[in-house]
Design a protein around this motif. Sequence first.
Motif, PDB file in Angstrom:
ATOM      1  N   UNK A  32       0.859  -1.183   0.000  1.00  0.00           N
ATOM      2  CA  UNK A  32       0.000   0.000   0.000  1.00  0.00           C
ATOM      3  C   UNK A  32       0.894   1.231   0.000  1.00  0.00           C
ATOM      4  N   UNK A  33       0.702   2.131  -0.964  1.00  0.00           N
ATOM      5  CA  UNK A  33       1.458   3.370  -1.050  1.00  0.00           C
ATOM      6  C   UNK A  33       0.683   4.505  -0.389  1.00  0.00           C
ATOM      7  N   UNK A  34       1.346   5.236   0.529  1.00  0.00           N
ATOM      8  CA  UNK A  34       0.765   6.392   1.209  1.00  0.00           C
ATOM      9  C   UNK A  34       1.700   7.587   1.058  1.00  0.00           C
ATOM     10  N   UNK A  35       1.167   8.815   1.095  1.00  0.00           N
ATOM     11  CA  UNK A  35       1.993  10.003   0.822  1.00  0.00           C
ATOM     12  C   UNK A  35       2.996  10.320   1.931  1.00  0.00           C
ATOM     13  N   UNK A  36       3.758  11.392   1.678  1.00  0.00           N
ATOM     14  CA  UNK A  36       4.699  11.942   2.643  1.00  0.00           C
ATOM     15  C   UNK A  36       3.982  12.272   3.948  1.00  0.00           C
ATOM     16  N   UNK A  37       4.741  12.264   5.047  1.00  0.00           N
ATOM     17  CA  UNK A  37       4.157  12.463   6.373  1.00  0.00           C
ATOM     18  C   UNK A  37       5.064  13.400   7.172  1.00  0.00           C
ATOM     19  N   UNK A  41       3.267  -1.594   3.967  1.00  0.00           N
ATOM     20  CA  UNK A  41       2.739  -0.222   4.065  1.00  0.00           C
ATOM     21  C   UNK A  41       3.901   0.734   3.846  1.00  0.00           C
ATOM     22  N   UNK A  42       3.799   1.547   2.797  1.00  0.00           N
ATOM     23  CA  UNK A  42       4.891   2.431   2.397  1.00  0.00           C
ATOM     24  C   UNK A  42       4.491   3.868   2.700  1.00  0.00           C
ATOM     25  N   UNK A  43       5.051   4.417   3.774  1.00  0.00           N
ATOM     26  CA  UNK A  43       4.844   5.822   4.086  1.00  0.00           C
ATOM     27  C   UNK A  43       5.892   6.648   3.332  1.00  0.00           C
ATOM     28  N   UNK A  44       5.622   7.910   3.096  1.00  0.00           N
ATOM     29  CA  UNK A  44       6.505   8.812   2.338  1.00  0.00           C
ATOM     30  C   UNK A  44       6.679   8.357   0.896  1.00  0.00           C
ATOM     31  N   UNK A  45       5.660   7.730   0.323  1.00  0.00           N
ATOM     32  CA  UNK A  45       5.792   7.226  -1.048  1.00  0.00           C
ATOM     33  C   UNK A  45       5.835   8.352  -2.071  1.00  0.00           C
TER      34      UNK A  45
END
Length: 527
Positions: A138-143, A390-394
């Motif tokens: 799962x790709x999630x945006x920058x944090x 789970x990919x944060x900062x994608x």
Amino acid sequence: MTMMAGDDETQDRPRRGRSGRSERGGAAARRAARAGAGPGQQLTYIRRALKPYEVLDEEALALVEANADTVLEEIGIEFRDDPEALALWKEAGADVRGDRVHFPKGLCRQLLKTAPSVFTQHARNPERSVEIGGNATVFAPVYGPPFVRDLDGMRRYATIEDFRNFVKLAYMAPSIHHSGGTVCEPVDVPVNKRHLDMVFSHMRYSDKPFMGSVTAPDRAEDTVAMARILFGEDFVNQNTVVINLINANSPMVFDETMLGAAKVYARANQACIVTPFILAGAMSPVTVIGTLTQVLAEVMAGAAFTQLVRPGAPVLFGTFASSISMQSGAPTFGTPEPSLVSYGAAQLARRLGLPFRTGGSLTGSKIPDAQAADESANTLNSTVLAGTNFVLHAAGWLEGGLVSSYEKFMMDIDQLGMQQRMCEPLDVSENGQAMDAIREVGPGSHYLGCAHTQANFQTAFYRSSIADNNSFEQWAAEGEKTAAQRANQLARSWLETYQAPPLDPGIEEGLLDFIAKRKESMPDAFA
């Protein structure tokens, strides 16, 4: 963010060819149409066909696990300023000395047996729900960045308008599966109230799953309360609808803020990502094996704690690993050692039976340039090959995590689309075998006009939304735009055409009423 007509008016003027005629003809028009045509079909989360790349053999894995057990038992982990946490550990059989907890061998592993290896995070649009664990990515945006680099080229403090814009872009991006959390820090809203506006933005401007607030236990409580308004109390009580980032204060400390938020979410059966924040050489040893040992010890202690709070609560094995420059002390990205840590940590997570989080599109560059592309590609490739769930900062990360960049965001989601294609299983159907094409063409000819190529050309290869693969003459005729300028144009186009997903008016009214009452209950605070 101020919306302007363009970066440089001269870039949009027609160029003259040798004949003196304008070269902004059909090709340029088609390219412009593609740039403004919108993001395209949304993609579901990735179900990886690629096997994870592994760097540790059985002997090395056993060594790291044994060393982590030694750290937990002999050195211990601090659970600072949280008497309830210390009481839970003491009741579970740990040796508690002040804030320091020493764990008998096997205690954390035994507690983690109740944690699910795979779970679903539900979105308000069921088609956007994601699976976390197993072969899913799962790709999630920058944090987290406090600054943005906006579409006018300014580096400035982020605002709530920037926050909403990034939520909108993530919602529109086909290869972003998750709305994320603190996509930037809106400093124009009081510190003690901005979490309400941020969580609402995810709920209102996107229908993808999202992350909750962790900056104080009461803000975590607000997140859960708002989720119950959005999804219904019974649904939230029985399902996971929020995922949350719980950072260890490495080395080997969990503070009261993170522990308080973890308790709120675990008790509500919402997911926690227990993540040591590692700058190797400063917050962990300089060696890969030493860092993996500390990471494993910290994750096992933090993740096991969630199971003390509520057995069966979803929890992820997280790590954020970077090296540092031994000359300046600044974090460095895209280098080999953090990738090796990610590969090894992913193996350790799978052995624990926990979903894994790491990586993203990381860079220390100040602008979306060649350094940014190089470092981001290196970290993203290793993230995907590690088998990260789970990919944060994608997408959007710039300047070592200090900046959320609009242009970098658009460039990154183009790369995410490529990674999604890379992870798909190869087509071994009759069409994929292409024997009819081979028979039709035969020796010495070409495939450009054969029936198989004509039937497949539109979907056969990934088409970048950012890269320019045309001739020099055509590129010059279209304004000699850089990749960053094309990304800028695309971001503007998306924001201009954004349409919010529908939300039940009664639910929206309930959320706004809750936010208004919470804001009225406390004075503004900016520190």
